[in-house]
Each structure stands twice: as structure tokens, then as C-alpha cells.
Design a protein around this motif. Structure first.
Motif, PDB file in Angstrom:
ATOM      1  N   VAL A 146       8.231  18.106 -81.019  1.00  0.00           N
ATOM      2  CA  VAL A 146       7.820  17.154 -82.046  1.00  0.00           C
ATOM      3  C   VAL A 146       6.376  17.406 -82.475  1.00  0.00           C
ATOM      4  O   VAL A 146       6.047  17.353 -83.659  1.00  0.00           O
ATOM      5  CB  VAL A 146       8.033  15.699 -81.573  1.00  0.00           C
ATOM      6  CG1 VAL A 146       7.358  14.706 -82.502  1.00  0.00           C
ATOM      7  CG2 VAL A 146       9.524  15.403 -81.464  1.00  0.00           C
ATOM      8  N   GLU A 147       5.506  17.716 -81.540  1.00  0.00           N
ATOM      9  CA  GLU A 147       4.109  18.023 -81.892  1.00  0.00           C
ATOM     10  C   GLU A 147       4.024  19.256 -82.784  1.00  0.00           C
ATOM     11  O   GLU A 147       3.239  19.295 -83.729  1.00  0.00           O
ATOM     12  CB  GLU A 147       3.259  18.199 -80.627  1.00  0.00           C
ATOM     13  CG  GLU A 147       2.977  16.910 -79.898  1.00  0.00           C
ATOM     14  CD  GLU A 147       2.226  15.882 -80.744  1.00  0.00           C
ATOM     15  OE1 GLU A 147       1.382  16.260 -81.580  1.00  0.00           O
ATOM     16  OE2 GLU A 147       2.501  14.683 -80.572  1.00  0.00           O
ATOM     17  N   ARG A 148       4.834  20.267 -82.501  1.00  0.00           N
ATOM     18  CA  ARG A 148       4.860  21.462 -83.357  1.00  0.00           C
ATOM     19  C   ARG A 148       5.341  21.106 -84.755  1.00  0.00           C
ATOM     20  O   ARG A 148       4.814  21.603 -85.751  1.00  0.00           O
ATOM     21  CB  ARG A 148       5.758  22.542 -82.747  1.00  0.00           C
ATOM     22  CG  ARG A 148       5.119  23.215 -81.546  1.00  0.00           C
ATOM     23  CD  ARG A 148       5.979  24.285 -80.883  1.00  0.00           C
ATOM     24  NE  ARG A 148       6.884  24.981 -81.749  1.00  0.00           N
ATOM     25  CZ  ARG A 148       8.147  25.266 -81.441  1.00  0.00           C
ATOM     26  NH1 ARG A 148       8.671  24.891 -80.292  1.00  0.00           N
ATOM     27  NH2 ARG A 148       8.906  25.935 -82.289  1.00  0.00           N
ATOM     28  N   VAL A 149       6.357  20.246 -84.841  1.00  0.00           N
ATOM     29  CA  VAL A 149       6.854  19.798 -86.141  1.00  0.00           C
ATOM     30  C   VAL A 149       5.745  19.096 -86.916  1.00  0.00           C
ATOM     31  O   VAL A 149       5.512  19.368 -88.091  1.00  0.00           O
ATOM     32  CB  VAL A 149       8.070  18.856 -85.969  1.00  0.00           C
ATOM     33  CG1 VAL A 149       8.409  18.166 -87.291  1.00  0.00           C
ATOM     34  CG2 VAL A 149       9.281  19.623 -85.439  1.00  0.00           C
ATOM     35  N   LEU A 150       5.021  18.192 -86.249  1.00  0.00           N
ATOM     36  CA  LEU A 150       3.959  17.435 -86.910  1.00  0.00           C
ATOM     37  C   LEU A 150       2.833  18.345 -87.405  1.00  0.00           C
ATOM     38  O   LEU A 150       2.266  18.116 -88.481  1.00  0.00           O
ATOM     39  CB  LEU A 150       3.414  16.358 -85.989  1.00  0.00           C
ATOM     40  CG  LEU A 150       4.377  15.192 -85.738  1.00  0.00           C
ATOM     41  CD1 LEU A 150       3.860  14.305 -84.626  1.00  0.00           C
ATOM     42  CD2 LEU A 150       4.610  14.397 -87.003  1.00  0.00           C
TER      43      LEU A 150
ATOM     44  N   ARG B 276       9.567   8.196 -83.819  1.00  0.00           N
ATOM     45  CA  ARG B 276      10.966   8.217 -84.268  1.00  0.00           C
ATOM     46  C   ARG B 276      11.642   9.555 -84.017  1.00  0.00           C
ATOM     47  O   ARG B 276      12.817   9.608 -83.668  1.00  0.00           O
ATOM     48  CB  ARG B 276      11.040   7.822 -85.733  1.00  0.00           C
ATOM     49  CG  ARG B 276      10.714   6.345 -85.904  1.00  0.00           C
ATOM     50  CD  ARG B 276      10.877   5.881 -87.314  1.00  0.00           C
ATOM     51  NE  ARG B 276      10.503   4.471 -87.408  1.00  0.00           N
ATOM     52  CZ  ARG B 276      10.200   3.865 -88.528  1.00  0.00           C
ATOM     53  NH1 ARG B 276      10.229   4.526 -89.664  1.00  0.00           N
ATOM     54  NH2 ARG B 276       9.870   2.594 -88.530  1.00  0.00           N
ATOM     55  N   LEU B 277      10.909  10.653 -84.206  1.00  0.00           N
ATOM     56  CA  LEU B 277      11.496  11.959 -83.889  1.00  0.00           C
ATOM     57  C   LEU B 277      11.824  12.054 -82.399  1.00  0.00           C
ATOM     58  O   LEU B 277      12.892  12.541 -82.028  1.00  0.00           O
ATOM     59  CB  LEU B 277      10.540  13.086 -84.289  1.00  0.00           C
ATOM     60  CG  LEU B 277      10.460  13.412 -85.772  1.00  0.00           C
ATOM     61  CD1 LEU B 277       9.330  14.393 -86.041  1.00  0.00           C
ATOM     62  CD2 LEU B 277      11.771  13.967 -86.281  1.00  0.00           C
ATOM     63  N   CYS B 278      10.923  11.600 -81.560  1.00  0.00           N
ATOM     64  CA  CYS B 278      11.174  11.615 -80.113  1.00  0.00           C
ATOM     65  C   CYS B 278      12.376  10.740 -79.767  1.00  0.00           C
ATOM     66  O   CYS B 278      13.226  11.142 -78.967  1.00  0.00           O
ATOM     67  CB  CYS B 278       9.945  11.158 -79.333  1.00  0.00           C
ATOM     68  SG  CYS B 278       8.610  12.373 -79.280  1.00  0.00           S
TER      69      CYS B 278
END
Length: 128
Positions: free
Chosen positions: A35-39, A102-104
Motif C-alpha cells: 500500500v505504501e508503494r501504491v501511495l 481503506r486499501l489495507c
């Protein structure tokens, strides 16, 4: 519903995801890392994270993207756009922290759902 009015089609980008799909082993640490990479990707490029689920919500899709890359007039950093065939399209302004949460949650609770990251110009809510 197209998020942006550009001539590019989602079909052109089906194989052009900026990040691979979610980790096969969905440990909390791997989910957060993904998720951090996505952000990070969403912050620097006109990209959208698209979540698709197969859990009894046929055809439901959600995308998150930075408002600055859309034509939406919303006072927020990010926007969540949900397309549910039963109720239609809903647009909700949100913060980076909300997108992360929400992604998590999606990845923690839905083992069949997937997230991909693709150019925002190629995202249409009607895509698979």
C-alpha cells in the motif's frame, strides 16, 4: 464513467500496471508495504489504484487517485470513486490516510480482490 476525458482507452493499459498485483501472501507487513508503494506512485504520477472484488458484489469497483489529476472540483487531496451496479457511481473526497486505511482494509478482508495501478487516463469504471 470515465475519470478523465482523454482519447486513451483502458484496453491500451491492461498490461501496463505500474506495480504488480498484491502480494500472494497477505501478511500485515506485506500489505502495508504494498500500500505504501501504491501511495508513492499515486503521489508522483497521474495514476489510479483500482480495487476489484469478486466477493458477492458483482462488478463493484473502487478507484483512488489524486484530485489534481482529475477534472473533479473537490477540495481534497484524493478522491475515492466507487462504481456499484446496484446503486451507481459515488465520488467521495478523502485524505492520504483514508486511502491508506481503506486499501489495507480491502486487502486484509478480501482474499479474492485485487488492486492494480494504472495510468489514470486509461481507467474507466466499466473495466474489468
Amino acid at each position: 464513467m470515465s475519470v478523465t476525458d482523454t482519447p486513451e482507452s483502458a484496453a491500451q493499459h491492461d498490461s501496463e500496471t505500474a506495480l504488480g498485483s498484491v502480494p500472494a501472501l497477505r501478511s500485515p507487513t506485506k500489505v502495508v508495504s504494498f500500500v505504501e508503494r501504491v501511495l508513492v506512485e499515486l503521489r508522483h504520477e497521474a495514476l489510479a489504484a483500482r480495487y476489484v472484488t469478486d466477493l458477492g458484489q458483482e462488478g463493484e469497483k473502487t478507484i483512488w487517485c489524486r484530485v489534481e489529476h482529475t477534472e473533479l472540483d473537490i477540495d481534497a487531496e484524493y478522491v475515492q470513486i466507487r462504481d456499484d451496479p446496484r446503486v451507481g457511481v459515488a465520488v467521495e473526497p478523502c485524505s492520504r490516510a483514508t486511502v491508506r486505511k481503506r486499501l489495507c482494509q480491502c486487502l486484509d478482508h478480501d482474499r479474492t480482490g485485487r488492486i492494480d495501478v494504472r495510468p489514470l487516463a486509461g481507467v474507466s469504471m466499466g473495466d474489468d
